[in-house]
Design a protein around this motif. Structure first.
Motif, PDB file in Angstrom:
ATOM      1  N   ILE A   1       0.835  -1.201   0.000  1.00  0.00           N
ATOM      2  CA  ILE A   1       0.000   0.000   0.000  1.00  0.00           C
ATOM      3  C   ILE A   1       0.871   1.253   0.000  1.00  0.00           C
ATOM      4  O   ILE A   1       0.549   2.248  -0.669  1.00  0.00           O
ATOM      5  CB  ILE A   1      -0.957  -0.018   1.206  1.00  0.00           C
ATOM      6  CG1 ILE A   1      -1.977  -1.160   1.034  1.00  0.00           C
ATOM      7  CG2 ILE A   1      -1.683   1.312   1.349  1.00  0.00           C
ATOM      8  CD1 ILE A   1      -2.872  -1.381   2.236  1.00  0.00           C
ATOM      9  N   SER A   2       1.991   1.223   0.730  1.00  0.00           N
ATOM     10  CA  SER A   2       2.901   2.373   0.740  1.00  0.00           C
ATOM     11  C   SER A   2       3.474   2.628  -0.648  1.00  0.00           C
ATOM     12  O   SER A   2       3.678   3.778  -1.052  1.00  0.00           O
ATOM     13  CB  SER A   2       4.047   2.135   1.728  1.00  0.00           C
ATOM     14  OG  SER A   2       3.564   2.042   3.041  1.00  0.00           O
ATOM     15  N   ARG A   3       3.737   1.559  -1.394  1.00  0.00           N
ATOM     16  CA  ARG A   3       4.328   1.687  -2.727  1.00  0.00           C
ATOM     17  C   ARG A   3       3.284   2.023  -3.794  1.00  0.00           C
ATOM     18  O   ARG A   3       3.516   2.881  -4.652  1.00  0.00           O
ATOM     19  CB  ARG A   3       5.027   0.382  -3.091  1.00  0.00           C
ATOM     20  CG  ARG A   3       5.657   0.331  -4.489  1.00  0.00           C
ATOM     21  CD  ARG A   3       6.924   1.173  -4.566  1.00  0.00           C
ATOM     22  NE  ARG A   3       7.978   0.642  -3.740  1.00  0.00           N
ATOM     23  CZ  ARG A   3       8.881  -0.250  -4.177  1.00  0.00           C
ATOM     24  NH1 ARG A   3       8.828  -0.683  -5.422  1.00  0.00           N
ATOM     25  NH2 ARG A   3       9.831  -0.671  -3.365  1.00  0.00           N
ATOM     26  N   HIS A   4       2.120   1.367  -3.734  1.00  0.00           N
ATOM     27  CA  HIS A   4       1.139   1.480  -4.816  1.00  0.00           C
ATOM     28  C   HIS A   4      -0.123   2.268  -4.445  1.00  0.00           C
ATOM     29  O   HIS A   4      -0.918   2.582  -5.330  1.00  0.00           O
ATOM     30  CB  HIS A   4       0.725   0.084  -5.288  1.00  0.00           C
ATOM     31  CG  HIS A   4       1.858  -0.711  -5.864  1.00  0.00           C
ATOM     32  ND1 HIS A   4       2.401  -0.452  -7.104  1.00  0.00           N
ATOM     33  CD2 HIS A   4       2.561  -1.765  -5.357  1.00  0.00           C
ATOM     34  CE1 HIS A   4       3.372  -1.315  -7.348  1.00  0.00           C
ATOM     35  NE2 HIS A   4       3.502  -2.112  -6.303  1.00  0.00           N
ATOM     36  N   GLY A   5      -0.305   2.553  -3.167  1.00  0.00           N
ATOM     37  CA  GLY A   5      -1.491   3.313  -2.766  1.00  0.00           C
ATOM     38  C   GLY A   5      -2.694   2.422  -2.505  1.00  0.00           C
ATOM     39  O   GLY A   5      -3.289   2.453  -1.444  1.00  0.00           O
ATOM     40  N   ARG A   6      -3.058   1.601  -3.493  1.00  0.00           N
ATOM     41  CA  ARG A   6      -4.174   0.681  -3.352  1.00  0.00           C
ATOM     42  C   ARG A   6      -3.815  -0.661  -3.965  1.00  0.00           C
ATOM     43  O   ARG A   6      -2.953  -0.731  -4.843  1.00  0.00           O
ATOM     44  CB  ARG A   6      -5.428   1.241  -4.040  1.00  0.00           C
ATOM     45  CG  ARG A   6      -5.877   2.586  -3.501  1.00  0.00           C
ATOM     46  CD  ARG A   6      -7.179   3.012  -4.131  1.00  0.00           C
ATOM     47  NE  ARG A   6      -8.291   2.231  -3.602  1.00  0.00           N
ATOM     48  CZ  ARG A   6      -9.549   2.388  -4.005  1.00  0.00           C
ATOM     49  NH1 ARG A   6      -9.831   3.269  -4.950  1.00  0.00           N
ATOM     50  NH2 ARG A   6     -10.522   1.665  -3.473  1.00  0.00           N
ATOM     51  N   VAL A   7      -4.518  -1.701  -3.493  1.00  0.00           N
ATOM     52  CA  VAL A   7      -4.285  -3.030  -4.047  1.00  0.00           C
ATOM     53  C   VAL A   7      -5.146  -3.195  -5.295  1.00  0.00           C
ATOM     54  O   VAL A   7      -6.380  -3.136  -5.223  1.00  0.00           O
ATOM     55  CB  VAL A   7      -4.629  -4.136  -3.026  1.00  0.00           C
ATOM     56  CG1 VAL A   7      -4.396  -5.504  -3.651  1.00  0.00           C
ATOM     57  CG2 VAL A   7      -3.795  -3.966  -1.766  1.00  0.00           C
ATOM     58  N   GLU A   8      -4.505  -3.390  -6.426  1.00  0.00           N
ATOM     59  CA  GLU A   8      -5.218  -3.560  -7.686  1.00  0.00           C
ATOM     60  C   GLU A   8      -4.998  -4.950  -8.291  1.00  0.00           C
ATOM     61  O   GLU A   8      -5.591  -5.270  -9.314  1.00  0.00           O
ATOM     62  CB  GLU A   8      -4.767  -2.495  -8.682  1.00  0.00           C
ATOM     63  CG  GLU A   8      -5.029  -1.078  -8.212  1.00  0.00           C
ATOM     64  CD  GLU A   8      -4.544  -0.039  -9.208  1.00  0.00           C
ATOM     65  OE1 GLU A   8      -5.329   0.872  -9.524  1.00  0.00           O
ATOM     66  OE2 GLU A   8      -3.397  -0.175  -9.677  1.00  0.00           O
ATOM     67  N   ASP A   9      -4.163  -5.730  -7.672  1.00  0.00           N
ATOM     68  CA  ASP A   9      -3.833  -7.067  -8.151  1.00  0.00           C
ATOM     69  C   ASP A   9      -4.949  -8.043  -7.760  1.00  0.00           C
ATOM     70  O   ASP A   9      -5.179  -8.300  -6.580  1.00  0.00           O
ATOM     71  CB  ASP A   9      -2.489  -7.488  -7.537  1.00  0.00           C
ATOM     72  CG  ASP A   9      -1.984  -8.820  -8.058  1.00  0.00           C
ATOM     73  OD1 ASP A   9      -2.785  -9.772  -8.130  1.00  0.00           O
ATOM     74  OD2 ASP A   9      -0.798  -8.912  -8.391  1.00  0.00           O
ATOM     75  N   LYS A  10      -5.640  -8.597  -8.753  1.00  0.00           N
ATOM     76  CA  LYS A  10      -6.773  -9.488  -8.501  1.00  0.00           C
ATOM     77  C   LYS A  10      -6.357 -10.707  -7.684  1.00  0.00           C
ATOM     78  O   LYS A  10      -7.065 -11.132  -6.760  1.00  0.00           O
ATOM     79  CB  LYS A  10      -7.387  -9.929  -9.829  1.00  0.00           C
ATOM     80  CG  LYS A  10      -8.619 -10.800  -9.687  1.00  0.00           C
ATOM     81  CD  LYS A  10      -9.208 -11.138 -11.048  1.00  0.00           C
ATOM     82  CE  LYS A  10     -10.443 -12.018 -10.907  1.00  0.00           C
ATOM     83  NZ  LYS A  10     -11.022 -12.355 -12.233  1.00  0.00           N
ATOM     84  N   GLU A  11      -5.200 -11.272  -7.994  1.00  0.00           N
ATOM     85  CA  GLU A  11      -4.727 -12.452  -7.270  1.00  0.00           C
ATOM     86  C   GLU A  11      -4.440 -12.127  -5.812  1.00  0.00           C
ATOM     87  O   GLU A  11      -4.726 -12.919  -4.909  1.00  0.00           O
ATOM     88  CB  GLU A  11      -3.472 -13.013  -7.934  1.00  0.00           C
ATOM     89  CG  GLU A  11      -2.972 -14.296  -7.301  1.00  0.00           C
ATOM     90  CD  GLU A  11      -1.655 -14.782  -7.869  1.00  0.00           C
ATOM     91  OE1 GLU A  11      -1.153 -15.810  -7.386  1.00  0.00           O
ATOM     92  OE2 GLU A  11      -1.112 -14.108  -8.783  1.00  0.00           O
ATOM     93  N   LEU A  12      -3.882 -10.939  -5.554  1.00  0.00           N
ATOM     94  CA  LEU A  12      -3.579 -10.540  -4.184  1.00  0.00           C
ATOM     95  C   LEU A  12      -4.868 -10.292  -3.401  1.00  0.00           C
ATOM     96  O   LEU A  12      -4.963 -10.643  -2.213  1.00  0.00           O
ATOM     97  CB  LEU A  12      -2.692  -9.291  -4.179  1.00  0.00           C
ATOM     98  CG  LEU A  12      -2.246  -8.771  -2.818  1.00  0.00           C
ATOM     99  CD1 LEU A  12      -1.585  -9.870  -2.000  1.00  0.00           C
ATOM    100  CD2 LEU A  12      -1.296  -7.589  -2.989  1.00  0.00           C
ATOM    101  N   ILE A  13      -5.854  -9.689  -4.029  1.00  0.00           N
ATOM    102  CA  ILE A  13      -7.140  -9.479  -3.361  1.00  0.00           C
ATOM    103  C   ILE A  13      -7.754 -10.820  -2.975  1.00  0.00           C
ATOM    104  O   ILE A  13      -8.273 -10.996  -1.869  1.00  0.00           O
ATOM    105  CB  ILE A  13      -8.093  -8.677  -4.264  1.00  0.00           C
ATOM    106  CG1 ILE A  13      -7.593  -7.235  -4.415  1.00  0.00           C
ATOM    107  CG2 ILE A  13      -9.510  -8.668  -3.685  1.00  0.00           C
ATOM    108  CD1 ILE A  13      -8.393  -6.401  -5.378  1.00  0.00           C
ATOM    109  N   ARG A  14      -7.710 -11.789  -3.894  1.00  0.00           N
ATOM    110  CA  ARG A  14      -8.236 -13.120  -3.583  1.00  0.00           C
ATOM    111  C   ARG A  14      -7.471 -13.755  -2.425  1.00  0.00           C
ATOM    112  O   ARG A  14      -8.070 -14.384  -1.538  1.00  0.00           O
ATOM    113  CB  ARG A  14      -8.134 -14.002  -4.836  1.00  0.00           C
ATOM    114  CG  ARG A  14      -8.502 -15.464  -4.646  1.00  0.00           C
ATOM    115  CD  ARG A  14      -9.834 -15.663  -3.986  1.00  0.00           C
ATOM    116  NE  ARG A  14     -10.904 -14.933  -4.662  1.00  0.00           N
ATOM    117  CZ  ARG A  14     -12.102 -14.723  -4.169  1.00  0.00           C
ATOM    118  NH1 ARG A  14     -12.382 -15.158  -2.945  1.00  0.00           N
ATOM    119  NH2 ARG A  14     -13.022 -14.066  -4.850  1.00  0.00           N
ATOM    120  N   ALA A  15      -6.143 -13.567  -2.391  1.00  0.00           N
ATOM    121  CA  ALA A  15      -5.344 -14.114  -1.290  1.00  0.00           C
ATOM    122  C   ALA A  15      -5.749 -13.487   0.041  1.00  0.00           C
ATOM    123  O   ALA A  15      -5.831 -14.174   1.069  1.00  0.00           O
ATOM    124  CB  ALA A  15      -3.858 -13.879  -1.559  1.00  0.00           C
TER     125      ALA A  15
END
Length: 220
Positions: free
Chosen positions: A122-136
């Protein structure tokens, strides 16, 4: 006796070092003795209220960081998750060349060498946009909810982004210290009410994640 290696990181309670005797392990050293950690002032009225509550015995005494994690790990064992891939193993207190320390599993299958946790992401990208990471993340919080695990494992800084042998992302906790009980009445001792409170807490995370994962942007 275990030999202490290079310094890894420092937290609010402890300092973590590599284990020179076993490269698959880490050593965690308490920075404070039990009850010695300074409590931040929150204003006269809140401090007075907390003081009275403590005298009535309704607030658990803060243990040392290592004692707390051992207590949290006991719960992980009690619910049968000690061998689950989402929790770094805790092996107990050991003697080292620098004194007693908590021996834990070293995580070396991080997804990215500089983005090791959800907080880093989140510090690097601001928000989580990776679908696989959201599923994890959704899968991880379901595990916590189903087993009534409410502890430092649900903090972004303690949620490691790691890869399994097939290269798929999953979440692995660095820290399972339990939260302090802040209730005036000891309702947490009633199992039904305690589990209900934990479900509410974790459901808030699941609702946010599930809602974002169903959106077009897959963002958190």
């Amino acid at each position: 006796m275990f030999q202490v290696g290079e310094f890894i990181r420092g937290g609010g309670f402890r300092d973590t070092y590599e284990c020179a005797s076993d490269p698959t392990k880490l050593l965690k050293f308490d920075r404070y003795e039990a009850g010695e950690r300074k409590v931040k002032s929150r204003g006269f009225l809140k401090d007075l209220f907390r003081s009275v509550r403590a005298k009535l015995g309704y607030k658990k005494q803060r243990l040392s960081g290592n004692q707390d994690e051992l207590l949290g790990w006991q719960h992980i064992q009690d619910v049968g998750l000690e061998d689950h891939q989402s929790f770094a193993k805790v092996y107990g207190i050991v003697e080292t060349d620098r004194g007693p320390a908590l021996l834990t599993e070293k995580i070396d299958n991080f997804w990215h060498p500089e983005i090791r946790s959800i907080r880093d992401y989140i510090s690097r990208h601001g928000r989580v946009e990776d679908k696989e990471l959201i599923r994890a993340l959704i899968d991880y919080f379901k595990i916590l909810r189903q087993n009534h695990v409410s502890c430092f494992a649900d903090r972004p800084e303690n949620m490691g982004i790691v890869l399994d042998t097939a290269g798929n992302k999953y979440i692995k906790s660095f820290d399972v210290k339990p939260y302090l009980n802040h209730q005036l009445l000891p309702l947490h001792k009633i199992d039904y009410l305690n589990k209900k409170r934990i479900r509410r807490r974790l459901d808030r995370h699941l609702d946010i994640l599930s809602g974002d994962s169903s959106s077009d942007g897959h963002k958190i």
